[in-house]
Design an enzyme around this catalytic site. Structure first.
Site, PDB file in Angstrom:
ATOM      1  CG  ASP A  89      -1.928   0.984   1.362  1.00 28.13           C
ATOM      2  OD1 ASP A  89      -2.423   1.397   0.300  1.00 28.13           O
ATOM      3  OD2 ASP A  89      -2.289   1.376   2.491  1.00 28.13           O
ATOM      4  CG  HIS A 185      -5.193   7.829   4.204  1.00 31.45           C
ATOM      5  ND1 HIS A 185      -4.336   8.433   3.325  1.00 31.45           N
ATOM      6  CD2 HIS A 185      -5.526   6.639   3.618  1.00 31.45           C
ATOM      7  CE1 HIS A 185      -4.147   7.657   2.269  1.00 31.45           C
ATOM      8  NE2 HIS A 185      -4.856   6.566   2.414  1.00 31.45           N
TER       9      HIS A 185
HETATM   10  P1  13P Z   1      -8.635   4.413   6.235  1.00 26.35           P
HETATM   11  O1  13P Z   1      -7.748   5.272   7.082  1.00 26.35           O
HETATM   12  O2  13P Z   1      -9.920   5.121   5.900  1.00 26.35           O
HETATM   13  O3  13P Z   1      -8.852   3.070   6.791  1.00 26.35           O
HETATM   14  O4  13P Z   1      -7.894   4.225   4.811  1.00 26.35           O
HETATM   15  C1  13P Z   1      -6.904   3.259   4.656  1.00 26.35           C
HETATM   16  C2  13P Z   1      -6.211   3.386   3.349  1.00 26.35           C
HETATM   17  O5  13P Z   1      -6.596   4.094   2.441  1.00 26.35           O
HETATM   18  C3  13P Z   1      -4.989   2.587   3.188  1.00 26.35           C
HETATM   19  O6  13P Z   1      -4.375   2.840   1.971  1.00 26.35           O
HETATM   20  O1  G3H Z   2      -2.884   4.647   4.153  1.00 21.31           O
HETATM   21  C1  G3H Z   2      -2.153   4.300   5.062  1.00 21.31           C
HETATM   22  C2  G3H Z   2      -2.479   3.172   5.932  1.00 21.31           C
HETATM   23  O2  G3H Z   2      -3.567   3.475   6.764  1.00 21.31           O
HETATM   24  C3  G3H Z   2      -1.280   2.677   6.699  1.00 21.31           C
HETATM   25  O3  G3H Z   2      -0.723   3.657   7.461  1.00 21.31           O
HETATM   26  O4  G3H Z   2       1.724   4.163   7.490  1.00 21.31           O
HETATM   27  O5  G3H Z   2       0.371   4.073   9.612  1.00 21.31           O
HETATM   28  O6  G3H Z   2       0.940   1.978   8.376  1.00 21.31           O
HETATM   29  P1  G3H Z   2       0.662   3.444   8.286  1.00 21.31           P
HETATM   30 ZN    ZN Z   3      -4.596   4.852   1.268  1.00 19.69          ZN
END
Ligand code: 13P
Ligand code: G3H
Ligand code: ZN
Length: 312
Positions: A89, A185
């Site tokens: 991701d 997010h």
């Molecule tokens: P949320 O913070 O809404 O759960 O989104 C997660 C996300 O987009 C990870 O790439």
């Molecule tokens: O979009 C981001 C995800 O919610 C993961 O975030 O960098 O805190 O693992 P993180």
């Molecule tokens: Zn994201």
């Protein structure tokens, strides 16, 4: 069912008009809860990890972290009867993206959405060339996911431009695209009424036809907020994407629904509840039980809502 390419899961969803939630994990316990939900609901599963999760799991070494995640996810995939894939991701750093590919992730995201359009095209094209050569599919992002302070919905320069999306997909050959349509997010997505740009989403789908991804898609489940707050949390002002809006985005062409915040909130709700009610337990397999149950419940609700249940 073997460990599969994310592209296979998403192309089926695209043809059959449903979506798969992609769940972020950092450890074994979240993975266990998601897998249990997938088995129960007979849903395909997309697991994703951030660069931060790779670094965390590998004690600072992202390649080691990536290998740990591949081993955990593959073991479940190889021994179960539902399709499971593993996705990087928000890959931003070339080193992390290469580590994920080398370790055996089934897809990666290259997120150059903060760069000017042409640069995003150039960077994405490079990653697509490398990833496709070894059978790994690629997600990219256009537009920006802003914070709660930004008036995202009306900000033309922040949301995806549908004509650019068409050009981007043609020029990069990316497998799935995350168009910014007003989400952000975290647990504080909207100050007032929750609102996404459906028209823009519809145009992007018409012009590209490929599987689309909704980032920042957590709903901030009120039941979990209430439990967490009953046992000491303060999530005042939190607000997510309501279920009916999510359903509408699926109708308009979203096939992957990124979900992290909802699982984090469910886990903390269960953990707080358990610890409040049992002051003697210190076995982690026991004190994380309620937390895992709540994560599983939230995952099941998403599988049902998005239409991925019974699609394995
Ligand atoms: P949320 O913070 O809404 O759960 O989104 C997660 C996300 O987009 C990870 O790439
Ligand atoms: O979009 C981001 C995800 O919610 C993961 O975030 O960098 O805190 O693992 P993180
Ligand atoms: Zn994201």
């Amino acid at each position: 069912m073997p460990y599969v390419n994310t592209k296979d899961i998403l192309e089926k969803a695209n043809k059959e008009y449903y979506a798969i939630a992609a769940f972020n994990i950092n450890n074994l316990e979240f993975l266990q809860a998601i897998v249990e939900a997938g088995i129960e609901k007979r849903s395909p599963i997309i697991i994703e990890t951030s660069e931060g999760a790779m670094k965390y799991a590998g004690l600072g070494d992202p390649l080691r972290g990536a290998r740990i995640f591949v081993k955990m996810v593959r073991e479940f995939a190889d021994t179960l009867n539902i399709p499971i894939s593993l996705h990087l991701d928000h890959g931003k750093d070339f080193k992390y993206i290469m580590a994920a590919i080398k370790a055996g992730y089934s897809s990666v995201m290259i997120d150059a959405s903060d760069k000017p359009f042409e640069e995003n095209v150039r960077i994405t094209k490079d990653i697509v060339r490398i990833a496709h050569a070894v059978g790994v599919s690629v997600e990219a992002e256009l537009g920006k996911l802003a914070g709660i302070e930004d008036n995202v919905f009306s900000a033309e320069n922040v949301l995806v431009n549908p004509d650019e999306a068409k050009k981007f997909v043609e020029e990069t050959s990316v497998d799935f695209l995350a168009p910014a349509i007003g989400t952000s997010h975290g647990a504080f997505k909207f100050k007032g009424e929750a609102k996404l740009d459906f028209e823009r989403l519809k145009k992007v789908k018409e012009l590209t036809g490929i599987p689309l991804v909704l980032h920042g898609a957590s709903s901030v489940v009120q039941e979990m907020v209430d439990i967490a707050e009953k046992y000491g949390a303060d999530f005042g002002g939190s607000k997510g994407v309501p279920s009916d809006i999510l359903k509408e985005t699926v109708k308009l062409g979203i096939n992957k629904v990124n979900t992290d915040t909802d699982l984090r909130m469910a886990f903390i709700a269960g953990l707080r509840e358990f610890l409040h009610n049992d002051s003697k337990e210190f076995d982690p397999r026991k004190y994380m039980k309620t937390a895992k149950e709540y994560v599983k419940k939230v995952v099941i609700d998403r599988m049902e809502l998005l239409g991925s249940a019974e699609k394995a």
